[in-house]
Scaffold this motif. Structure first.
Motif, PDB file in Angstrom:
ATOM      1  N   HIS A   1      40.256 -19.010   7.563  1.00  0.00           N
ATOM      2  CA  HIS A   1      40.670 -20.293   7.084  1.00  0.00           C
ATOM      3  C   HIS A   1      39.311 -21.174   6.866  1.00  0.00           C
ATOM      4  CE1 HIS A   1      42.405 -24.241   7.261  1.00  0.00           C
ATOM      5  NE2 HIS A   1      41.612 -24.749   8.078  1.00  0.00           N
ATOM      6  N   ILE A   2      38.535 -21.281   7.652  1.00  0.00           N
ATOM      7  CA  ILE A   2      37.184 -21.974   7.291  1.00  0.00           C
ATOM      8  C   ILE A   2      36.524 -21.561   6.107  1.00  0.00           C
ATOM      9  CG2 ILE A   2      35.002 -22.618   8.346  1.00  0.00           C
ATOM     10  CD1 ILE A   2      36.326 -22.707  10.995  1.00  0.00           C
ATOM     11  N   VAL A   3      36.101 -20.093   6.152  1.00  0.00           N
ATOM     12  CA  VAL A   3      35.300 -19.625   4.882  1.00  0.00           C
ATOM     13  C   VAL A   3      35.947 -19.856   3.759  1.00  0.00           C
ATOM     14  CG1 VAL A   3      34.058 -17.640   4.087  1.00  0.00           C
ATOM     15  CG2 VAL A   3      34.164 -17.984   6.456  1.00  0.00           C
ATOM     16  N   ALA A   4      37.465 -19.543   3.699  1.00  0.00           N
ATOM     17  CA  ALA A   4      38.012 -19.663   2.292  1.00  0.00           C
ATOM     18  C   ALA A   4      38.194 -20.955   1.981  1.00  0.00           C
ATOM     19  CB  ALA A   4      39.475 -19.130   2.563  1.00  0.00           C
ATOM     20  N   THR A   5      38.135 -22.083   2.586  1.00  0.00           N
ATOM     21  CA  THR A   5      38.158 -23.440   2.368  1.00  0.00           C
ATOM     22  C   THR A   5      36.796 -23.675   1.797  1.00  0.00           C
ATOM     23  OG1 THR A   5      39.781 -23.949   4.436  1.00  0.00           O
ATOM     24  CG2 THR A   5      38.385 -25.865   3.321  1.00  0.00           C
ATOM     25  N   LEU A   6      35.890 -23.476   2.683  1.00  0.00           N
ATOM     26  CA  LEU A   6      34.473 -23.839   1.991  1.00  0.00           C
ATOM     27  C   LEU A   6      34.192 -23.042   0.678  1.00  0.00           C
ATOM     28  CD1 LEU A   6      32.624 -23.928   5.185  1.00  0.00           C
ATOM     29  CD2 LEU A   6      33.345 -25.829   4.184  1.00  0.00           C
ATOM     30  N   VAL A   7      34.559 -22.026   0.412  1.00  0.00           N
ATOM     31  CA  VAL A   7      34.260 -21.000  -0.730  1.00  0.00           C
ATOM     32  C   VAL A   7      34.939 -21.806  -2.011  1.00  0.00           C
ATOM     33  CG1 VAL A   7      34.709 -19.026  -2.054  1.00  0.00           C
ATOM     34  CG2 VAL A   7      33.678 -19.064   0.247  1.00  0.00           C
TER      35      VAL A   7
ATOM     36  N   ALA B   1      40.593 -15.145   0.777  1.00  0.00           N
ATOM     37  CA  ALA B   1      40.914 -14.911   2.240  1.00  0.00           C
ATOM     38  C   ALA B   1      41.421 -13.496   2.441  1.00  0.00           C
ATOM     39  CB  ALA B   1      42.022 -15.886   2.467  1.00  0.00           C
ATOM     40  N   ALA B   2      42.261 -13.062   1.611  1.00  0.00           N
ATOM     41  CA  ALA B   2      42.938 -11.819   1.831  1.00  0.00           C
ATOM     42  C   ALA B   2      41.801 -10.634   1.946  1.00  0.00           C
ATOM     43  CB  ALA B   2      43.889 -11.541   0.710  1.00  0.00           C
ATOM     44  N   HIS B   3      40.833 -10.619   0.805  1.00  0.00           N
ATOM     45  CA  HIS B   3      39.865  -9.754   0.628  1.00  0.00           C
ATOM     46  C   HIS B   3      38.614  -9.791   1.532  1.00  0.00           C
ATOM     47  CE1 HIS B   3      41.819  -9.379  -3.321  1.00  0.00           C
ATOM     48  NE2 HIS B   3      41.617  -8.223  -3.349  1.00  0.00           N
ATOM     49  N   PHE B   4      38.423 -11.275   2.119  1.00  0.00           N
ATOM     50  CA  PHE B   4      37.654 -11.443   3.274  1.00  0.00           C
ATOM     51  C   PHE B   4      38.171 -10.638   4.575  1.00  0.00           C
ATOM     52  CE2 PHE B   4      36.340 -13.791   7.139  1.00  0.00           C
ATOM     53  CZ  PHE B   4      34.993 -13.715   6.859  1.00  0.00           C
ATOM     54  N   GLY B   5      39.388 -10.562   4.706  1.00  0.00           N
ATOM     55  CA  GLY B   5      40.096  -9.890   5.808  1.00  0.00           C
ATOM     56  C   GLY B   5      39.787  -8.436   5.457  1.00  0.00           C
TER      57      GLY B   5
ATOM     58  N   LEU C   1      46.006 -33.017  -1.760  1.00  0.00           N
ATOM     59  CA  LEU C   1      46.518 -32.506  -0.507  1.00  0.00           C
ATOM     60  C   LEU C   1      46.217 -30.983  -0.053  1.00  0.00           C
ATOM     61  CD1 LEU C   1      47.645 -33.816   2.245  1.00  0.00           C
ATOM     62  CD2 LEU C   1      49.925 -32.939   1.636  1.00  0.00           C
ATOM     63  N   ASP C   2      45.382 -30.367   0.642  1.00  0.00           N
ATOM     64  CA  ASP C   2      44.862 -29.299   0.940  1.00  0.00           C
ATOM     65  C   ASP C   2      45.033 -28.882   2.319  1.00  0.00           C
ATOM     66  OD1 ASP C   2      44.286 -26.439   0.848  1.00  0.00           O
ATOM     67  OD2 ASP C   2      41.998 -26.848   0.227  1.00  0.00           O
ATOM     68  N   ILE C   3      46.417 -28.502   2.772  1.00  0.00           N
ATOM     69  CA  ILE C   3      46.950 -28.285   3.965  1.00  0.00           C
ATOM     70  C   ILE C   3      47.613 -26.885   4.464  1.00  0.00           C
ATOM     71  CG2 ILE C   3      48.456 -29.176   5.882  1.00  0.00           C
ATOM     72  CD1 ILE C   3      47.401 -31.843   5.237  1.00  0.00           C
ATOM     73  N   GLY C   4      47.474 -26.433   5.366  1.00  0.00           N
ATOM     74  CA  GLY C   4      48.315 -25.037   5.651  1.00  0.00           C
ATOM     75  C   GLY C   4      47.561 -23.982   6.555  1.00  0.00           C
ATOM     76  N   VAL C   5      48.549 -23.035   6.798  1.00  0.00           N
ATOM     77  CA  VAL C   5      47.655 -21.933   7.489  1.00  0.00           C
ATOM     78  C   VAL C   5      47.783 -20.614   6.737  1.00  0.00           C
ATOM     79  CG1 VAL C   5      48.748 -22.814   9.734  1.00  0.00           C
ATOM     80  CG2 VAL C   5      50.095 -21.114   8.262  1.00  0.00           C
ATOM     81  N   SER C   6      47.821 -20.734   5.356  1.00  0.00           N
ATOM     82  CA  SER C   6      47.994 -19.637   4.608  1.00  0.00           C
ATOM     83  C   SER C   6      46.594 -18.801   4.521  1.00  0.00           C
ATOM     84  CB  SER C   6      48.399 -19.704   3.124  1.00  0.00           C
ATOM     85  OG  SER C   6      47.493 -20.878   2.491  1.00  0.00           O
ATOM     86  N   TYR C   7      45.538 -19.440   4.451  1.00  0.00           N
ATOM     87  CA  TYR C   7      44.173 -18.959   4.311  1.00  0.00           C
ATOM     88  C   TYR C   7      43.976 -17.933   5.632  1.00  0.00           C
ATOM     89  CZ  TYR C   7      42.656 -21.882   0.379  1.00  0.00           C
ATOM     90  OH  TYR C   7      42.723 -22.672  -0.654  1.00  0.00           O
ATOM     91  N   GLY C   8      44.357 -18.507   6.716  1.00  0.00           N
ATOM     92  CA  GLY C   8      44.061 -17.728   8.109  1.00  0.00           C
ATOM     93  C   GLY C   8      45.311 -16.436   7.998  1.00  0.00           C
ATOM     94  N   PHE C   9      46.526 -16.682   7.717  1.00  0.00           N
ATOM     95  CA  PHE C   9      47.469 -15.710   7.570  1.00  0.00           C
ATOM     96  C   PHE C   9      46.909 -14.657   6.854  1.00  0.00           C
ATOM     97  CE2 PHE C   9      50.536 -14.355   4.165  1.00  0.00           C
ATOM     98  CZ  PHE C   9      51.181 -13.317   5.048  1.00  0.00           C
ATOM     99  N   PHE C  10      46.456 -14.885   5.197  1.00  0.00           N
ATOM    100  CA  PHE C  10      46.066 -13.718   4.585  1.00  0.00           C
ATOM    101  C   PHE C  10      44.787 -13.134   4.849  1.00  0.00           C
ATOM    102  CE2 PHE C  10      48.358 -15.858   1.068  1.00  0.00           C
ATOM    103  CZ  PHE C  10      49.133 -14.887   0.749  1.00  0.00           C
TER     104      PHE C  10
END
Length: 233
Positions: free
Chosen positions: A121-127, A208-212, A149-158
């Motif tokens: 969540h944090i790294v994808a947001t900053l990137v 986020a998906a490829h970071f995971g 508006l940039d809100i949600g859990v999708s970065y963590g999920f991916f």
């Protein structure tokens, strides 16, 4: 009698199957992180549904990880942006968490799962948002680009989904990877694909998906072979 006995056995098998499926549902005993997170998301979803719209709009604006908030209140926005599901179904995310987050927690525990989720969540947001901040400062983008508006859990999920894909083997990994990439594309195409915020979100989901997949998955696999600190003695 034989027919009745067979019918009873079939009913018993169905009963056992129902109970076996329940173990995959997030619960406070086996998946406390996933369960607790879903409880928080349910609470914030009820706030959005029933609280005063002026209050909820203000809360969402303060939680947004847009460039403006990241510059003024980076920690607060990063921590609170992932507790809201504005305009989205809680039940859909409960199913998503059951598929992507809970399996990771059952295998690797609360600490590692939370670390993967929030790191993504944090790294994808900053990137994705730091370049927007730089382009605004260079007057390439208008100041309004820092206020969407940039809100949600999708970065963590991916991120957790990408880690799970890495942990699969052979054909299953390829199929899961294709499904994940298709899901990223479907979300992008389902919005306004030409808008700047949709493009930024697409890049965030893909990162986020490829970071995971490339970072968190290998780290988790390596952690299987390493004992937990202070686990012995």
């Amino acid at each position: 009698m034989i027919t009745e006995a067979r019918a009873m056995l079939r009913r018993a098998d169905r009963h056992r199957s129902s109970w076996s499926l329940l173990r995959y549902v997030p619960n406070p005993k086996t998946t406390p992180f996933t369960f607790g997170y879903l409880v928080v998301l349910l609470g914030t979803t009820l706030v959005l549904e029933f609280a005063d719209p002026a209050l909820t709009d203000r809360l969402l604006q303060l939680s947004s990880t847009d460039a403006h908030n990241l510059w003024r209140r980076p920690l607060a926005s990063l921590l609170t942006s992932a507790i809201w599901l504005p305009g989205e179904s809680w039940f859909a995310y409960a199913a998503i968490f059951a598929v992507a987050v809970a399996p990771l927690e059952r295998r690797f525990g609360v600490r590692r799962t939370a670390l993967v989720f929030f790191a993504g969540h944090i790294v994808a947001t900053l990137v994705t948002e730091l370049p927007v901040m730089a382009l605004i400062s260079a007057h390439v983008l208008p100041a309004s680009a820092g206020h969407w508006l940039d809100i949600g859990v999708s970065y963590g999920f991916f991120t957790t989904a990408g880690a799970l894909v890495f942990l699969l083997h052979g054909r299953m990994r390829l199929l899961a990877l294709a499904a994940m990439e298709a899901f990223v594309a479907v979300i992008w195409l389902g919005d306004d694909p030409a808008s700047l915020d949709s493009i930024v979100t697409l890049l965030g989901h893909a990162f986020a998906a490829h970071f995971g997949l490339l970072v968190c998955g290998p780290w988790l696999r390596a952690s299987i072979r390493r004992p937990e600190p202070n686990s012995a003695g």
